[in-house]
Write an enzyme that holds these catalytic residues in place. Structure first.
Site, PDB file in Angstrom:
ATOM      1  N   LYS A  98      -4.253  -1.988  10.191  1.00 56.27           N
ATOM      2  CA  LYS A  98      -4.602  -2.078   8.776  1.00 56.27           C
ATOM      3  C   LYS A  98      -4.906  -3.502   8.319  1.00 56.27           C
ATOM      4  O   LYS A  98      -5.631  -3.685   7.343  1.00 56.27           O
ATOM      5  CB  LYS A  98      -3.414  -1.570   7.933  1.00 56.27           C
ATOM      6  CG  LYS A  98      -3.048  -0.120   8.168  1.00 56.27           C
ATOM      7  CD  LYS A  98      -3.964   0.779   7.388  1.00 56.27           C
ATOM      8  CE  LYS A  98      -3.443   2.210   7.388  1.00 56.27           C
ATOM      9  NZ  LYS A  98      -4.293   3.066   6.543  1.00 56.27           N
TER      10      LYS A  98
ATOM     11  N   ASP B 273      -9.142   0.408   2.117  1.00 56.06           N
ATOM     12  CA  ASP B 273      -8.142   0.046   3.116  1.00 56.06           C
ATOM     13  C   ASP B 273      -8.677   0.463   4.492  1.00 56.06           C
ATOM     14  O   ASP B 273      -8.346   1.521   5.017  1.00 56.06           O
ATOM     15  CB  ASP B 273      -6.821   0.761   2.787  1.00 56.06           C
ATOM     16  CG  ASP B 273      -5.757   0.529   3.846  1.00 56.06           C
ATOM     17  OD1 ASP B 273      -5.821  -0.504   4.530  1.00 56.06           O
ATOM     18  OD2 ASP B 273      -4.859   1.385   3.973  1.00 56.06           O
TER      19      ASP B 273
ATOM     20  N   THR C 143      -9.162  -5.709   4.173  1.00 52.61           N
ATOM     21  CA  THR C 143      -9.049  -4.780   3.047  1.00 52.61           C
ATOM     22  C   THR C 143     -10.038  -5.282   2.002  1.00 52.61           C
ATOM     23  O   THR C 143     -10.001  -6.463   1.653  1.00 52.61           O
ATOM     24  CB  THR C 143      -7.627  -4.790   2.450  1.00 52.61           C
ATOM     25  OG1 THR C 143      -6.686  -4.528   3.489  1.00 52.61           O
ATOM     26  CG2 THR C 143      -7.473  -3.753   1.346  1.00 52.61           C
TER      27      THR C 143
ATOM     28  N   GLU D 136     -10.201  12.516   7.406  1.00 54.81           N
ATOM     29  CA  GLU D 136     -10.085  13.830   6.763  1.00 54.81           C
ATOM     30  C   GLU D 136     -11.453  14.491   6.602  1.00 54.81           C
ATOM     31  O   GLU D 136     -11.602  15.697   6.781  1.00 54.81           O
ATOM     32  CB  GLU D 136      -9.462  13.683   5.366  1.00 54.81           C
ATOM     33  CG  GLU D 136      -8.033  13.206   5.361  1.00 54.81           C
ATOM     34  CD  GLU D 136      -7.656  12.701   3.984  1.00 54.81           C
ATOM     35  OE1 GLU D 136      -7.179  13.509   3.176  1.00 54.81           O
ATOM     36  OE2 GLU D 136      -7.843  11.509   3.710  1.00 54.81           O
TER      37      GLU D 136
ATOM     38  N   ASP E 237       0.848  -1.192   0.000  1.00 59.85           N
ATOM     39  CA  ASP E 237       0.000   0.000   0.000  1.00 59.85           C
ATOM     40  C   ASP E 237       0.887   1.248   0.000  1.00 59.85           C
ATOM     41  O   ASP E 237       1.770   1.374   0.852  1.00 59.85           O
ATOM     42  CB  ASP E 237      -0.912  -0.007   1.237  1.00 59.85           C
ATOM     43  CG  ASP E 237      -2.026   1.024   1.124  1.00 59.85           C
ATOM     44  OD1 ASP E 237      -2.294   1.496   0.004  1.00 59.85           O
ATOM     45  OD2 ASP E 237      -2.625   1.341   2.166  1.00 59.85           O
TER      46      ASP E 237
ATOM     47  N   GLN F 239      -3.718   2.588  15.125  1.00 60.14           N
ATOM     48  CA  GLN F 239      -2.636   3.113  14.275  1.00 60.14           C
ATOM     49  C   GLN F 239      -1.797   4.157  15.012  1.00 60.14           C
ATOM     50  O   GLN F 239      -0.563   4.117  14.979  1.00 60.14           O
ATOM     51  CB  GLN F 239      -3.254   3.728  13.012  1.00 60.14           C
ATOM     52  CG  GLN F 239      -2.242   4.201  11.968  1.00 60.14           C
ATOM     53  CD  GLN F 239      -2.930   4.741  10.710  1.00 60.14           C
ATOM     54  OE1 GLN F 239      -4.166   4.760  10.620  1.00 60.14           O
ATOM     55  NE2 GLN F 239      -2.146   5.172   9.747  1.00 60.14           N
TER      56      GLN F 239
ATOM     57  N   ARG G  69      -7.858   3.979  13.373  1.00 66.14           N
ATOM     58  CA  ARG G  69      -6.976   5.134  13.615  1.00 66.14           C
ATOM     59  C   ARG G  69      -6.391   5.151  15.023  1.00 66.14           C
ATOM     60  O   ARG G  69      -5.266   5.624  15.223  1.00 66.14           O
ATOM     61  CB  ARG G  69      -7.749   6.433  13.381  1.00 66.14           C
ATOM     62  CG  ARG G  69      -8.302   6.582  11.985  1.00 66.14           C
ATOM     63  CD  ARG G  69      -7.210   6.626  10.948  1.00 66.14           C
ATOM     64  NE  ARG G  69      -7.742   6.809   9.602  1.00 66.14           N
ATOM     65  CZ  ARG G  69      -7.053   6.559   8.503  1.00 66.14           C
ATOM     66  NH1 ARG G  69      -5.811   6.100   8.577  1.00 66.14           N
ATOM     67  NH2 ARG G  69      -7.591   6.741   7.326  1.00 66.14           N
TER      68      ARG G  69
ATOM     69  N   HIS H 294      -3.741  13.906   0.709  1.00 69.18           N
ATOM     70  CA  HIS H 294      -4.005  13.039   1.858  1.00 69.18           C
ATOM     71  C   HIS H 294      -2.838  13.111   2.845  1.00 69.18           C
ATOM     72  O   HIS H 294      -3.038  13.269   4.051  1.00 69.18           O
ATOM     73  CB  HIS H 294      -4.214  11.598   1.376  1.00 69.18           C
ATOM     74  CG  HIS H 294      -4.327  10.600   2.481  1.00 69.18           C
ATOM     75  ND1 HIS H 294      -5.396  10.563   3.349  1.00 69.18           N
ATOM     76  CD2 HIS H 294      -3.493   9.603   2.878  1.00 69.18           C
ATOM     77  CE1 HIS H 294      -5.227   9.580   4.222  1.00 69.18           C
ATOM     78  NE2 HIS H 294      -4.083   8.983   3.966  1.00 69.18           N
TER      79      HIS H 294
ATOM     80  N   GLU I 260     -10.570   3.964   3.685  1.00 66.37           N
ATOM     81  CA  GLU I 260      -9.706   4.747   2.803  1.00 66.37           C
ATOM     82  C   GLU I 260     -10.035   4.378   1.370  1.00 66.37           C
ATOM     83  O   GLU I 260      -9.960   3.201   0.993  1.00 66.37           O
ATOM     84  CB  GLU I 260      -8.218   4.470   3.100  1.00 66.37           C
ATOM     85  CG  GLU I 260      -7.774   5.024   4.446  1.00 66.37           C
ATOM     86  CD  GLU I 260      -6.259   4.945   4.664  1.00 66.37           C
ATOM     87  OE1 GLU I 260      -5.590   4.122   4.008  1.00 66.37           O
ATOM     88  OE2 GLU I 260      -5.756   5.726   5.494  1.00 66.37           O
TER      89      GLU I 260
ATOM     90  N   GLU J  15      -9.168   3.950  -2.239  1.00 65.45           N
ATOM     91  CA  GLU J  15      -7.921   3.793  -2.980  1.00 65.45           C
ATOM     92  C   GLU J  15      -8.173   3.090  -4.317  1.00 65.45           C
ATOM     93  O   GLU J  15      -9.229   2.511  -4.529  1.00 65.45           O
ATOM     94  CB  GLU J  15      -6.915   2.957  -2.162  1.00 65.45           C
ATOM     95  CG  GLU J  15      -6.692   3.515  -0.761  1.00 65.45           C
ATOM     96  CD  GLU J  15      -5.443   2.963  -0.077  1.00 65.45           C
ATOM     97  OE1 GLU J  15      -4.615   2.345  -0.754  1.00 65.45           O
ATOM     98  OE2 GLU J  15      -5.334   3.165   1.147  1.00 65.45           O
TER      99      GLU J  15
HETATM  100 CA    CA Z   1      -3.969   3.140   2.837  1.00 66.26          CA
END
Ligand code: CA
Length: 418
Positions: free
Chosen positions: A245, A225, A249, A363, A119, A232, A229, A126, A191, A193
């Site tokens: 993560k 993904d 996925t 975000e 990834d 993380q 948080r 971002h 996320e 992607e």
């Molecule tokens: Ca990602």
């Protein structure tokens, strides 16, 4: 010019007109089979091989790895042949029609055995957004504009669109003065992607140069993904994401080829004045981006119960990425690391400059300070149990037929199964 297919649902289809013809693996009872999406149908390529409609033996395999290993030319030839079969007026219509399967009658599976998953972090918007939340004085680290940042993800937990997954439990630390606790994540995120599946790849010790990089890409899909948080934030230093993560996925099932995307290629992202030029090994005069619209929507369980349409959270574009797919592939192999057929390379969250184009809830709700209001009166700063995230991607422009990626869906289940 509009090309018509004798498969009526393909004509004017928002995702799968005859100009697209993406590859996927499906099951309708029995063994997995390779197919191509056409309108609301799937053309069963294993069946087409048995009827001597196509010559590519790799179509008979239960996954796409073998076809991927043959390189982009083999897939291009096969796709052209299938277009000839499906075009209006084709002499093959009668023999091919019996190999159509309605998409609603089939289950989509992972398209291949995914050996490795990488990834990246290729959106400067971002990276700047996330960086400014955690390091207001120093949002973008000094390496960003030189090196495509990435990490090795986990292939075993990649699931196909429509799968649900359990909210991860892990170590988090709410209070910087206290020791961490072990509990279900309270800051679960998505996320948006784009994923690129590797075709023939490269030998260990060799590299893939920029001018050759796209030849090693079999097809693209949408990637969610999922990210915890809070886990993380506590674990990511010094070695990067790990358990935040790798619990799940989600990918969309249809792999759209670069051949199909050709009408939607655009110049790569323009680096702002003052940014360094890419180092020579990441530079190629003909490198291009892809004008691909990416949309994320949410449906809470309450919204689904009340038959309320999913609420759009963002709409971004893949052309805004700081690094192109070719640069990601070339950089990945620049030290001699081998990519293998079926490896997945994800772009990183696709966010644009505008607020509406931010591709994650972190975000979108700005680290919990700007909650998203749902039509039910609920609000979200991160994902709740029962929330469904729906991602879509499509390309359209005047003079070309719109093509799409279909959907990438996933539902968050409680940490403990109900
Ligand atoms: Ca990602």
């Amino acid at each position: 010019m509009v090309v018509k297919s004798w498969v009526e649902s393909a004509n004017g289809h928002p995702d799968f007109p005859i100009e697209n013809l993406p590859f996927g693996v499906f099951r309708r009872g029995g063994e997995p089979r390779i197919g191509m999406a056409i309108g609301d149908e799937i053309l069963d390529l294993a069946g087409c091989y048995a009827s001597d409609l196509v010559e590519e033996w790799a179509c008979t395999r239960p996954s796409l790895n073998e076809l991927m290993s043959r390189g982009r030319d083999a897939a291009s030839r096969l796709r052209k042949r299938v277009a000839g079969i499906l075009i209006d007026g084709s002499a093959d219509r009668e023999r091919a029609a019996k190999h159509l399967v309605a998409q609603r009658d089939a289950d989509m599976l992972l398209p291949c055995t995914i050996g490795d998953y990488t990834d990246f972090y290729a959106s400067v918007h971002h990276a700047t957004n996330v960086g400014s939340m955690f390091r207001p004085d120093n949002p973008l680290l000094p390496n960003y504009k030189y090196v495509p940042i990435g990490y090795h993800g986990r292939a075993s937990s990649i699931v196909i669109s429509g799968s649900s997954f359990r909210r991860p439990t892990g170590q988090t630390r709410d209070d910087a003065e206290q020791p961490p606790t072990f509990q279900p994540s309270k800051r679960l995120d998505y996320e948006m992607e784009v994923g690129a599946f590797v075709g023939h790849g490269n030998e260990l010790g060799s590299t893939i140069e920029m001018h050759d990089a796209e030849e090693s890409i079999f097809g693209l899909c949408l990637v969610n993904d999922w990210s915890a948080r809070d886990i993380q934030a506590w674990e990511y230093q010094p070695l990067g994401p790990f358990l935040a993560k790798n619990f799940a996925t989600t990918i969309s099932p249809w792999l759209v080829t670069l051949d199909a995307l050709e009408p939607f290629r655009v110049p790569p992202f323009t680096r702002p004045e003052g940014d360094p030029a890419p180092l020579p090994y990441l530079k190629f005069d003909d490198d291009r981006g892809i004008d691909l619209v990416l949309e994320v929507a949410i449906a809470s369980s309450k919204m689904r119960e009340q038959n309320i349409e999913p609420l759009r959270l963002s709409r971004g574009n893949f052309r805004d990425m700081y690094w192109t797919l070719a640069q990601l592939v070339t950089h990945h192999t620049s030290n001699g690391c081998n990519l293998r057929p079926g490896d997945l390379i994800a772009s990183g969250t696709v966010s644009g400059a505008a607020k509406e184009s931010r591709g994650s809830m972190l975000e979108r709700a700005w680290r919990g300070t700007e909650p998203v209001q749902l039509p039910t009166g609920e609000s979200r700063t991160f994902l709740e149990d029962g929330d469904e995230i729906i991602m879509r991607g499509w390309c359209e422009r005047e003079g070309a037929t719109r093509i799409g990626f279909g959907e990438c869906r996933g539902i968050v289940r409680p940490a403990q199964w109900e």
